[in-house]
Design a protein around this motif. Sequence first.
Motif, PDB file in Angstrom:
ATOM      1  N   THR A  29      64.371  79.173  58.832  1.00 47.50           N
ATOM      2  CA  THR A  29      63.576  78.164  58.125  1.00 47.50           C
ATOM      3  C   THR A  29      62.970  77.175  59.106  1.00 47.50           C
ATOM      4  OG1 THR A  29      64.942  78.353  56.128  1.00 47.50           O
ATOM      5  CG2 THR A  29      63.643  76.340  56.386  1.00 47.50           C
ATOM      6  N   ALA A  30      63.777  76.734  60.071  1.00 48.87           N
ATOM      7  CA  ALA A  30      63.285  75.777  61.067  1.00 48.87           C
ATOM      8  C   ALA A  30      62.141  76.369  61.874  1.00 48.87           C
ATOM      9  CB  ALA A  30      64.424  75.357  61.997  1.00 48.87           C
ATOM     10  N   TYR A  31      62.250  77.637  62.268  1.00 50.97           N
ATOM     11  CA  TYR A  31      61.215  78.236  63.097  1.00 50.97           C
ATOM     12  C   TYR A  31      59.949  78.503  62.283  1.00 50.97           C
ATOM     13  CZ  TYR A  31      65.200  78.740  66.221  1.00 50.97           C
ATOM     14  OH  TYR A  31      66.306  78.486  66.986  1.00 50.97           O
ATOM     15  N   SER A  32      60.109  78.797  60.998  1.00 50.20           N
ATOM     16  CA  SER A  32      58.932  78.903  60.128  1.00 50.20           C
ATOM     17  C   SER A  32      58.204  77.568  60.051  1.00 50.20           C
ATOM     18  CB  SER A  32      59.345  79.340  58.719  1.00 50.20           C
ATOM     19  OG  SER A  32      59.788  80.665  58.704  1.00 50.20           O
ATOM     20  N   VAL A  34      58.314  75.178  62.301  1.00 49.46           N
ATOM     21  CA  VAL A  34      57.687  74.934  63.601  1.00 49.46           C
ATOM     22  C   VAL A  34      56.321  75.608  63.650  1.00 49.46           C
ATOM     23  CG1 VAL A  34      57.813  75.498  66.062  1.00 49.46           C
ATOM     24  CG2 VAL A  34      59.806  74.552  64.907  1.00 49.46           C
ATOM     25  N   GLY A  35      56.271  76.862  63.211  1.00 47.01           N
ATOM     26  CA  GLY A  35      55.005  77.581  63.194  1.00 47.01           C
ATOM     27  C   GLY A  35      53.995  76.943  62.264  1.00 47.01           C
ATOM     28  N   TRP A  36      54.450  76.521  61.075  1.00 42.02           N
ATOM     29  CA  TRP A  36      53.556  75.891  60.098  1.00 42.02           C
ATOM     30  C   TRP A  36      53.017  74.567  60.621  1.00 42.02           C
ATOM     31  CZ3 TRP A  36      53.746  71.277  57.363  1.00 42.02           C
ATOM     32  CH2 TRP A  36      52.835  71.158  56.303  1.00 42.02           C
ATOM     33  N   LYS A  37      53.899  73.757  61.204  1.00 40.06           N
ATOM     34  CA  LYS A  37      53.461  72.459  61.737  1.00 40.06           C
ATOM     35  C   LYS A  37      52.467  72.640  62.874  1.00 40.06           C
ATOM     36  CE  LYS A  37      55.094  68.201  63.953  1.00 40.06           C
ATOM     37  NZ  LYS A  37      54.158  68.338  65.087  1.00 40.06           N
ATOM     38  N   ALA A  38      52.756  73.585  63.775  1.00 39.57           N
ATOM     39  CA  ALA A  38      51.846  73.810  64.901  1.00 39.57           C
ATOM     40  C   ALA A  38      50.472  74.260  64.417  1.00 39.57           C
ATOM     41  CB  ALA A  38      52.437  74.836  65.852  1.00 39.57           C
ATOM     42  N   THR A  57      54.219  82.086  67.792  1.00 41.15           N
ATOM     43  CA  THR A  57      55.577  82.322  68.279  1.00 41.15           C
ATOM     44  C   THR A  57      56.605  81.917  67.233  1.00 41.15           C
ATOM     45  OG1 THR A  57      54.852  81.964  70.565  1.00 41.15           O
ATOM     46  CG2 THR A  57      57.208  81.814  70.131  1.00 41.15           C
ATOM     47  N   GLY A  58      56.389  80.772  66.597  1.00 41.66           N
ATOM     48  CA  GLY A  58      57.312  80.328  65.554  1.00 41.66           C
ATOM     49  C   GLY A  58      57.407  81.340  64.421  1.00 41.66           C
ATOM     50  N   ARG A  59      56.259  81.863  64.012  1.00 43.19           N
ATOM     51  CA  ARG A  59      56.259  82.878  62.954  1.00 43.19           C
ATOM     52  C   ARG A  59      57.000  84.145  63.392  1.00 43.19           C
ATOM     53  NH1 ARG A  59      50.819  80.934  62.243  1.00 43.19           N
ATOM     54  NH2 ARG A  59      50.022  82.618  63.563  1.00 43.19           N
ATOM     55  N   ALA A  92      62.831  89.011  70.780  1.00 41.19           N
ATOM     56  CA  ALA A  92      62.899  88.826  72.231  1.00 41.19           C
ATOM     57  C   ALA A  92      63.975  87.812  72.603  1.00 41.19           C
ATOM     58  CB  ALA A  92      61.549  88.361  72.763  1.00 41.19           C
ATOM     59  N   PRO A  93      64.994  88.218  73.369  1.00 41.71           N
ATOM     60  CA  PRO A  93      66.082  87.296  73.693  1.00 41.71           C
ATOM     61  C   PRO A  93      65.642  86.075  74.481  1.00 41.71           C
ATOM     62  CG  PRO A  93      66.228  89.318  74.995  1.00 41.71           C
ATOM     63  CD  PRO A  93      65.211  89.556  73.933  1.00 41.71           C
ATOM     64  N   GLU A  94      64.692  86.255  75.414  1.00 41.75           N
ATOM     65  CA  GLU A  94      64.261  85.103  76.212  1.00 41.75           C
ATOM     66  C   GLU A  94      63.615  84.045  75.323  1.00 41.75           C
ATOM     67  OE1 GLU A  94      63.908  88.871  78.761  1.00 41.75           O
ATOM     68  OE2 GLU A  94      63.414  88.278  76.726  1.00 41.75           O
ATOM     69  N   ALA A  95      62.783  84.486  74.387  1.00 39.95           N
ATOM     70  CA  ALA A  95      62.131  83.546  73.481  1.00 39.95           C
ATOM     71  C   ALA A  95      63.124  82.948  72.494  1.00 39.95           C
ATOM     72  CB  ALA A  95      61.000  84.239  72.734  1.00 39.95           C
ATOM     73  N   LEU A  96      64.008  83.777  71.935  1.00 34.30           N
ATOM     74  CA  LEU A  96      65.008  83.271  71.003  1.00 34.30           C
ATOM     75  C   LEU A  96      65.903  82.231  71.660  1.00 34.30           C
ATOM     76  CD1 LEU A  96      66.197  86.388  68.964  1.00 34.30           C
ATOM     77  CD2 LEU A  96      65.376  84.218  68.023  1.00 34.30           C
TER      78      LEU A  96
END
Length: 423
Positions: A29-32, A34-38, A57-59, A92-96
């Motif tokens: 939910t938080a990352y969604s 982040v994507g929406w706000k950006a 990326t957030g999506r 992707a682990p680096e991004a996560l």
Amino acid sequence: MTDFVRGFGSFVASKVEDHPERARRWLSTAYSLVGWKAAHFPDRQDPRARSAMNAATGRCMAACLRHPERAVLVNIFFPCELLHALDLVPMAPEALACYVTNTACEHPFVQCAEDRGVPETYCSYHKVLLGMAESGVLPRPRLILNTSMACDANHLTFRRLAENYQVPHRTVEVPYDGGGDALEYVAGQLRDLVPTLEEAAGKRLDPERLKTAVASSGRSLDWYRTYLDRRAARHVSDSLSGELLGMMNNHILLGTPESEAANRLLCQEVSALPEGGGGKRILWVHTMPNWQASMQAFFNHSLRCEVVGSDMCFDALVPMDPERPYESLAGRLVHSLYRGPAEERIAGNLAWARRLRADGIVVFCHWGCKQTLGMAAQAKREFEAAGFPTLLLDGDGCDSRNVTDGQMATRVGAFLELLEGQA
């Protein structure tokens, strides 16, 4: 990092042990958001292109947590055009790990991994990933794919995860020597992966969709090369997070319309800026601690200094031919700065330091990264012999427990004073 983010991170961390599914839902939910706000309320200090990258990326991070039935766990260098052409979601682990750290909840995952026998000296990005998996927060993907480059941890981490999840696992071996028949050898391995990917996706790969994705990648990388050439004469108000988003955009998201649009916008924005301006120009080698307030104070939207490029963003800006999709994807691996001996990576960074008119170079010695730590002293010697003052900066890209914040700030401050004294 705000008090709200710390509070949210503490809340999520409190759910990891007993309620991992809830922790996963809160993170997705938080990352969604982040994507929406950006996408809808971008930070006015950031280039619009960086906000577009952040939104995409957030999506992507939210999707891999919410839809594991379509998720494929990959390392950052795996050519994801194959996934995008089949509507699979890269995990992707680096991004996560970056997202988890910026959500201030990495510690329980690192501790979980260490409690299960992962050495303290292991790469923190991989410890976060293993901790997320073994705590139950990271859902079971359809399959696991990785390349043999650019770190030894790839072999251990992804094999352990495949055993943990009981899912298919394939490794694309990239020859240490990129000459001879290396390109065809890697392209053949990518072709051989198609049946496995088709089974995961539940449909056949459309060759035209793959060609379309590869053509999009080629245009995206062309835009990024032009952006770097124009950035060489201009100051850009950017941040450490911007470079990490560029890494995501030039790897995991390549082959998507979002990646191409973001790099085109990045090029257009820098082209509209006047030449000159800004402070000392820094080329950054390896990953970066974008979450660290002391480093943000130096590099984010600063007139004193700016990061003009990172080798994780321009490691493989090679031409792409959609009529030869597998050879094109293989070319990004075979010609990457992260494939092969340290001498090649150092020479590649030197070429970009000259091209970007850098005043100095920072080699970030991320905790547990044997490859970068092993080449650091040699890189410093060769960079400085070529006229580029170099700082070897010890730190951690995603585990705040391994950071001596005051010492890092002192060293960066002294390095900038050195560069300013040479003006």
